[in-house]
Structure formats: structure tokens, C-alpha cells
Design an enzyme around this catalytic site. Structure first.
Site, PDB file in Angstrom:
ATOM      1  N   ALA A  33      24.428  44.406   8.397  1.00 51.81           N
ATOM      2  CA  ALA A  33      23.884  43.038   8.402  1.00 51.81           C
ATOM      3  C   ALA A  33      22.760  42.865   7.389  1.00 51.81           C
ATOM      4  O   ALA A  33      22.175  41.788   7.279  1.00 51.81           O
ATOM      5  CB  ALA A  33      23.381  42.677   9.805  1.00 51.81           C
ATOM      6  N   GLY A  35      20.610  43.327   3.498  1.00 51.58           N
ATOM      7  CA  GLY A  35      20.748  42.756   2.164  1.00 51.58           C
ATOM      8  C   GLY A  35      21.836  43.442   1.355  1.00 51.58           C
ATOM      9  O   GLY A  35      22.582  42.785   0.620  1.00 51.58           O
ATOM     10  N   ILE A  36      21.931  44.748   1.459  1.00 48.82           N
ATOM     11  CA  ILE A  36      23.035  45.480   0.809  1.00 48.82           C
ATOM     12  C   ILE A  36      24.274  45.400   1.691  1.00 48.82           C
ATOM     13  O   ILE A  36      25.391  45.180   1.219  1.00 48.82           O
ATOM     14  CB  ILE A  36      22.671  46.964   0.601  1.00 48.82           C
ATOM     15  CG1 ILE A  36      21.487  47.111  -0.343  1.00 48.82           C
ATOM     16  CG2 ILE A  36      23.868  47.749   0.067  1.00 48.82           C
ATOM     17  CD1 ILE A  36      20.859  48.503  -0.360  1.00 48.82           C
ATOM     18  N   ARG A 110       9.541  54.767  -3.901  1.00 49.30           N
ATOM     19  CA  ARG A 110      10.573  55.041  -2.882  1.00 49.30           C
ATOM     20  C   ARG A 110      10.051  56.073  -1.882  1.00 49.30           C
ATOM     21  O   ARG A 110      10.338  56.010  -0.696  1.00 49.30           O
ATOM     22  CB  ARG A 110      11.858  55.530  -3.547  1.00 49.30           C
ATOM     23  CG  ARG A 110      12.554  54.453  -4.373  1.00 49.30           C
ATOM     24  CD  ARG A 110      13.778  55.047  -5.036  1.00 49.30           C
ATOM     25  NE  ARG A 110      14.433  54.128  -5.951  1.00 49.30           N
ATOM     26  CZ  ARG A 110      14.030  53.866  -7.194  1.00 49.30           C
ATOM     27  NH1 ARG A 110      12.921  54.436  -7.665  1.00 49.30           N
ATOM     28  NH2 ARG A 110      14.708  53.045  -7.970  1.00 49.30           N
ATOM     29  N   ILE A 144      22.791  55.778   1.068  1.00 48.22           N
ATOM     30  CA  ILE A 144      22.124  54.815   0.173  1.00 48.22           C
ATOM     31  C   ILE A 144      20.645  54.676   0.524  1.00 48.22           C
ATOM     32  O   ILE A 144      19.797  54.454  -0.343  1.00 48.22           O
ATOM     33  CB  ILE A 144      22.830  53.437   0.274  1.00 48.22           C
ATOM     34  CG1 ILE A 144      24.271  53.541  -0.222  1.00 48.22           C
ATOM     35  CG2 ILE A 144      22.066  52.362  -0.501  1.00 48.22           C
ATOM     36  CD1 ILE A 144      25.106  52.299   0.028  1.00 48.22           C
ATOM     37  N   SER A 145      20.302  54.819   1.806  1.00 50.95           N
ATOM     38  CA  SER A 145      18.928  54.585   2.289  1.00 50.95           C
ATOM     39  C   SER A 145      17.926  55.449   1.525  1.00 50.95           C
ATOM     40  O   SER A 145      18.155  56.650   1.329  1.00 50.95           O
ATOM     41  CB  SER A 145      18.837  54.927   3.776  1.00 50.95           C
ATOM     42  OG  SER A 145      19.957  54.442   4.476  1.00 50.95           O
ATOM     43  N   ASP A 177      22.079  53.724 -10.804  1.00 52.98           N
ATOM     44  CA  ASP A 177      21.412  54.215 -12.017  1.00 52.98           C
ATOM     45  C   ASP A 177      22.395  54.238 -13.190  1.00 52.98           C
ATOM     46  O   ASP A 177      22.046  53.898 -14.324  1.00 52.98           O
ATOM     47  CB  ASP A 177      20.838  55.624 -11.776  1.00 52.98           C
ATOM     48  CG  ASP A 177      19.862  55.635 -10.610  1.00 52.98           C
ATOM     49  OD1 ASP A 177      19.058  54.696 -10.513  1.00 52.98           O
ATOM     50  OD2 ASP A 177      19.914  56.576  -9.788  1.00 52.98           O
ATOM     51  N   HIS A 204      17.104  60.144  -7.578  1.00 52.05           N
ATOM     52  CA  HIS A 204      17.094  58.676  -7.575  1.00 52.05           C
ATOM     53  C   HIS A 204      15.695  58.153  -7.262  1.00 52.05           C
ATOM     54  O   HIS A 204      15.456  57.572  -6.207  1.00 52.05           O
ATOM     55  CB  HIS A 204      18.125  58.124  -6.575  1.00 52.05           C
ATOM     56  CG  HIS A 204      18.087  56.623  -6.507  1.00 52.05           C
ATOM     57  ND1 HIS A 204      18.496  55.818  -7.547  1.00 52.05           N
ATOM     58  CD2 HIS A 204      17.649  55.774  -5.537  1.00 52.05           C
ATOM     59  CE1 HIS A 204      18.321  54.554  -7.223  1.00 52.05           C
ATOM     60  NE2 HIS A 204      17.794  54.487  -6.010  1.00 52.05           N
ATOM     61  N   MET A 255      23.363  46.710  -6.004  1.00 60.29           N
ATOM     62  CA  MET A 255      23.558  47.937  -5.211  1.00 60.29           C
ATOM     63  C   MET A 255      24.866  47.878  -4.445  1.00 60.29           C
ATOM     64  O   MET A 255      25.585  48.882  -4.340  1.00 60.29           O
ATOM     65  CB  MET A 255      22.385  48.131  -4.238  1.00 60.29           C
ATOM     66  CG  MET A 255      22.493  49.394  -3.417  1.00 60.29           C
ATOM     67  SD  MET A 255      22.526  50.875  -4.457  1.00 60.29           S
ATOM     68  CE  MET A 255      24.008  51.685  -3.894  1.00 60.29           C
TER      69      MET A 255
HETATM   70  P1  NAD Z   1      17.544  45.301   4.535  1.00 54.96           P
HETATM   71  O1  NAD Z   1      16.276  45.336   5.293  1.00 54.96           O
HETATM   72  O2  NAD Z   1      17.973  44.005   3.956  1.00 54.96           O
HETATM   73  O3  NAD Z   1      18.736  45.814   5.469  1.00 54.96           O
HETATM   74  C1  NAD Z   1      18.651  46.980   6.196  1.00 54.96           C
HETATM   75  C2  NAD Z   1      19.542  46.849   7.403  1.00 54.96           C
HETATM   76  O4  NAD Z   1      19.483  48.077   8.116  1.00 54.96           O
HETATM   77  C3  NAD Z   1      19.100  45.735   8.392  1.00 54.96           C
HETATM   78  O5  NAD Z   1      20.189  44.900   8.670  1.00 54.96           O
HETATM   79  C4  NAD Z   1      18.651  46.498   9.610  1.00 54.96           C
HETATM   80  O6  NAD Z   1      18.888  45.814  10.834  1.00 54.96           O
HETATM   81  C5  NAD Z   1      19.515  47.755   9.499  1.00 54.96           C
HETATM   82  N1  NAD Z   1      19.050  48.864  10.296  1.00 54.96           N
HETATM   83  C6  NAD Z   1      17.778  49.272  10.554  1.00 54.96           C
HETATM   84  N2  NAD Z   1      17.785  50.332  11.378  1.00 54.96           N
HETATM   85  C7  NAD Z   1      19.083  50.605  11.636  1.00 54.96           C
HETATM   86  C8  NAD Z   1      19.730  51.590  12.430  1.00 54.96           C
HETATM   87  N3  NAD Z   1      19.060  52.522  13.100  1.00 54.96           N
HETATM   88  N4  NAD Z   1      21.074  51.558  12.453  1.00 54.96           N
HETATM   89  C9  NAD Z   1      21.772  50.641  11.762  1.00 54.96           C
HETATM   90  N5  NAD Z   1      21.209  49.679  11.008  1.00 54.96           N
HETATM   91  C10 NAD Z   1      19.878  49.673  10.949  1.00 54.96           C
HETATM   92  O7  NAD Z   1      17.439  46.429   3.403  1.00 54.96           O
HETATM   93  P2  NAD Z   1      18.381  46.598   2.104  1.00 54.96           P
HETATM   94  O8  NAD Z   1      17.842  45.806   0.988  1.00 54.96           O
HETATM   95  O9  NAD Z   1      19.808  46.420   2.505  1.00 54.96           O
HETATM   96  O10 NAD Z   1      18.095  48.146   1.745  1.00 54.96           O
HETATM   97  C11 NAD Z   1      18.484  49.153   2.616  1.00 54.96           C
HETATM   98  C12 NAD Z   1      18.086  50.527   2.079  1.00 54.96           C
HETATM   99  O11 NAD Z   1      18.786  50.823   0.870  1.00 54.96           O
HETATM  100  C13 NAD Z   1      16.596  50.656   1.741  1.00 54.96           C
HETATM  101  O12 NAD Z   1      16.119  51.905   2.182  1.00 54.96           O
HETATM  102  C14 NAD Z   1      16.578  50.600   0.223  1.00 54.96           C
HETATM  103  O13 NAD Z   1      15.449  51.250  -0.325  1.00 54.96           O
HETATM  104  C15 NAD Z   1      17.863  51.328  -0.087  1.00 54.96           C
HETATM  105  N6  NAD Z   1      18.404  51.111  -1.429  1.00 54.96           N
HETATM  106  C16 NAD Z   1      18.960  52.181  -2.058  1.00 54.96           C
HETATM  107  C17 NAD Z   1      19.517  52.036  -3.316  1.00 54.96           C
HETATM  108  C18 NAD Z   1      20.154  53.204  -4.023  1.00 54.96           C
HETATM  109  O14 NAD Z   1      20.399  53.113  -5.225  1.00 54.96           O
HETATM  110  N7  NAD Z   1      20.481  54.280  -3.345  1.00 54.96           N
HETATM  111  C19 NAD Z   1      19.493  50.772  -3.956  1.00 54.96           C
HETATM  112  C20 NAD Z   1      18.925  49.706  -3.277  1.00 54.96           C
HETATM  113  C21 NAD Z   1      18.366  49.889  -2.000  1.00 54.96           C
HETATM  114  C1  LMR Z   2      16.996  50.770  -6.603  1.00 58.56           C
HETATM  115  O1  LMR Z   2      17.110  51.644  -7.449  1.00 58.56           O
HETATM  116  O2  LMR Z   2      17.126  49.561  -6.873  1.00 58.56           O
HETATM  117  C2  LMR Z   2      16.752  51.156  -5.164  1.00 58.56           C
HETATM  118  O3  LMR Z   2      16.479  52.516  -5.047  1.00 58.56           O
HETATM  119  C3  LMR Z   2      15.756  50.300  -4.478  1.00 58.56           C
HETATM  120  C4  LMR Z   2      14.339  50.531  -4.939  1.00 58.56           C
HETATM  121  O4  LMR Z   2      13.474  50.691  -4.071  1.00 58.56           O
HETATM  122  O5  LMR Z   2      14.087  50.508  -6.143  1.00 58.56           O
END
Ligand code: NAD
Ligand code: LMR
Length: 341
Positions: A33, A35-36, A110, A144-145, A177, A204, A255
């Protein structure tokens, strides 16, 4: 309208090379649910290799699942809300994609996400991976987290504790990346981005992200200052988005696209097709760095081959030396988090 739609589908089809003729595959998105999670879930619903799609979140996922389930593609889609529903979401999964967790705000690294709210993301990943270890121990995990440099070691240690760790199946998603490096490089050279390929190695976060422009396709004769600028922009791509969103989160749409490409490569591998992508995995390609991103060949059991970094320019060699202490510290922090729990 119709022709725009057709172009969109064709573009997605170019990126997602999956053959619809694979085995039936069940995929879960944990954090669906978010943003990603929302756009990623939609893209997975559009992937012809997916026959069942589990959308799990701790809140607000029923509406997302109902909405996406109306898209007229094969994947039968269901929403699962709250910890009591997690087992059903995971049972029978071939691939679990984990974007659950808190995103950065301007001014945070991060790694600060590890410290924020008592290591909330570390705890979320540990809890979700524990459930994967119990309910779908053979599944491939795409983490991804953030901070990925630590959450992937957390996932590995968690599965080790359960006695179900398979290093070939735990992959940190660094595709964004690569996506960024390709976009920025194509723009600089004025070439079609579809013709561009660039490996991105290391990890990352900040300087641990090391794009290897010396190995780029097509080749170049860019000046050192241009390579430096392209490298820095790739390393700071996440921060660029965090600042532009001004407190409303980090990259979500690019993402979701990157995660969908990577998941598709994992599914192609599972279905016996050749797929090679960069990913952050347990690795011995760099001595003393137990987790490292480099090109990996994906096959029916996950990671089949981890490719070495190959020949580097002096600038890249220096970058590789510089990133190791930070990457090793992030890995140790993740391992410690699970071992001391
Ligand atoms: P967001 O806050 O929009 O969404 C996160 C979702 O996770 C929410 O819907 C929340 O309810 C849910 N959540 C929280 N705890 C949970 C649990 N225990 N079980 C299941 N769902 C749970 O955040 P976002 O923008 O989607 O980003 C999510 C993560 O991805 C962040 O940690 C962000 O840093 C990371 N991210 C990683 C990359 C990458 O390149 N690897 C890129 C962008 C973002
Ligand atoms: C990204 O590369 O966009 C993600 O890891 C989110 C962030 O915190 O930069």
C-alpha cells in the site's frame, strides 16, 4: 488515447522480456500500500509470468488490491492486511518483493533509517523475512527496504537462524542505480537510452554506489570531469529525489519501475531463461566484503553466477577502495542487529 496506451504497453514489454509461457508463479509484494508498493503491484499485475499476486501491508491494502484486481491481466490478485494475514499471503510464493519500511526525509542518509525510530526498517525486514522463512522458505526474496546495505545481511542472518538460508535467493535490489546511470549517461552522450548498458557495483548508499562508466556500452571519450559528474549524480540520485519531494518521501515511481524490471529478471531466471542484472548479494568477489553488488546471472535457483567487477579505471579502483570500509560497517551493523536480538 488508444495509441498512447499501446505505446506504454510496448515500452513495458521491451523492458520486461518475460515470456508468458512460464510456469504459474505466485508473487507477493510486502508493503504493497506504500509509495513504491502501489505502482510496483500494478506493474507486477501486468507481468504475464505472474499467475497469483499477493498484496500485503499492515494497513490500507484492501482498496489497493480491489483496484488492481480489476486490471484485465492473468494474475489473480488478493489483498492481505495485518500480521494475521501474512501466512496466507506468503504460502506458495516463488518470489517475494519487500518495499515495506520508512523512506528518508531531506538531511537523512539511508543509514540514518537504521537509527530512526529504534531501527524501524531493520525490525520490519527482520519480521517479514522471518515469515518468509516459515511460510515460503524456497522463495526468492527481493529486498528494497533501506538501508539495503544492512537489510540484506539482516535478511540473510534471519534465515540462517531459521536454518533455511540459501544465499542464491536473497537479493538486494540495486536496479534503480543502474536505471539512473543509464539515463544520465544516455543524456550526456545524446544516444538512445535503450542502447545503453552500465554495470553498477558496490552497495546502495552514497559512495558505496559505484557505476563503472569505463565498461559502458556504447563506449565514450568523456573527460575525467564528466565521468566524475556522472558518478556523483548516480550516487546522489536518491538524494536528488528526496530533496525534490521536500519531506514527502523518496523515489517511488522510478523505484517501482526498477523493481518490476528486476523481479521480471528473477522470474525469467526461475523459468529457465537467461537473465543477468546487477544485484547486492552475499558474495566473495571482493575479499573482506561479504555482501557486494555486481552483475549476477539468474537461473532456476536464483543467483547462479556472480560476476567479478572486471577491469577498472584508476578512478573506479579508487572508488572501490573508498567504499569498502563504509560497506563493511553497514554489513556488520545488519549482522549484529540479528545476532544480538
Ligand atoms: P512508504 O512509507 O510510502 O510505504 C511503506 C509501506 O510499508 C507503507 O504502506 C507501510 O504501511 C508499509 N509497512 C510498514 N511496516 C510494514 C510491515 N511490518 N509489513 C508490511 N508493510 C509494512 O515508503 P516507500 O516510499 O514505499 O519506501 C519504502 C522503502 O523503500 C523505504 O525504506 C525506502 O528507503 C526504500 N527505497 C529503496 C530503494 C532502493 O533502491 N532499494 C528505492 C526507493 C526507496
Ligand atoms: C533511492 O535510491 O532513491 C532510494 O534508496 C531511496 C533513498 O532514500 O534515496
Amino acid at each position: 488515447m488508444f495509441s498512447t496506451g499501446s505505446k506504454l504497453v510496448a515500452a513495458l514489454a521491451r523492458g520486461m522480456a518475460t515470456s508468458a509461457r512460464g510456469k504459474e508463479r505466485k508473487v507477493a509484494v510486502l508493503g504493497a500500500a506504500g509509495g513504491i508498493g502501489q505502482p510496483l503491484s500494478l506493474l507486477m499485475k501486468m507481468n504475464p509470468a505472474v499467475s497469483q499476486l499477493s498484496l500485503y501491508d499492515v494497513a490500507n491494502v484492501k482498496g489497493v488490491a480491489a483496484d488492481i484486481s480489476h486490471v484485465n491481466t492473468k494474475a489473480v490478485t488478493a489483498g492481505y492486511e495485518g500480521p494475521d494475514a501474512l501466512a496466507d499471503a506468503l504460502k506458495g510464493c516463488d518470489l517475494v518483493i519487500i518495499p515495506a519500511g520508512v523512506p528518508r526525509k531531506p538531511g537523512m542518509t539511508r543509514d540514518d533509517l537504521f537509527k530512526a525510530s529504534r531501527a524501524i526498517n531493520a525490525g520490519i525486514v527482520k519480521g517479514l523475512v522471518e515469515a518468509c522463512g516459515k511460510y515460503c522458505p524456497g522463495a526468492i526474496l527481493n529486498i528494497i527496504s533501506n538501508p539495503v546495505n544492512s537489510t540484506v545481511p539482516i535478511a540473510a542472518e534471519t534465515l540462517k537462524k531459521l536454518g533455511v538460508y540459501d544465499a542464491r535467493k536473497v537479493l538486494g535490489v540495486t536496479t534503480l542505480d543502474v536505471v539512473r546511470a543509464k539515463t544520465f549517461y544516455a543524456d550526456k552522450l545524446g544516444v538512445d537510452v535503450a542502447s545503453v548498458d552500465i554495470p553498477v557495483v558496490g552497495g546502495h548508499a552514497g559512495i558505496t554506489i559505484l557505476p563503472l562508466f569505463s565498461q559502458a556500452t556504447p563506449g565514450h571519450s568523456l573527460k575525467a570531469e564528466d565521468i566524475n559528474a556522472l558518478t556523483k549524480r548516480t550516487q546522489d540520485g536518491g538524494t536528488e529525489v528526496v530533496l525534490a519531494k521536500a519531506g514527502k518521501g523518496s523515489a517511488t515511481l522510478s523505484m517501482a519501475y526498477a523493481a518490476a524490471l528486476f523481479a521480471d529478471a528473477c522470474l525469467r531466471g526461475l523459468n529457465g531463461q537467461v537473465a543477468t542484472e546487477c544485484a547486492y548479494v552475499e558474495s566473495s568477489v571482493e575479499p573482506d566484503v561479504p555482501f557486494f553488488a555486481s552483475r549476477v546471472k539468474l537461473s532456476t535457483e536464483g543467483v547462479e553466477t556472480i560476476h567479478p567487477v572486471g577491469s577498472l579505471s584508476k578512478y573506479e579502483k579508487d572508488g572501490l577502495d573508498a567504499l569498502k570500509p563504509e560497506l563493511i560497517a553497514s554489513i556488520e551493523k545488519g549482522v549484529q542487529f540479528v545476532q544480538s536480538a
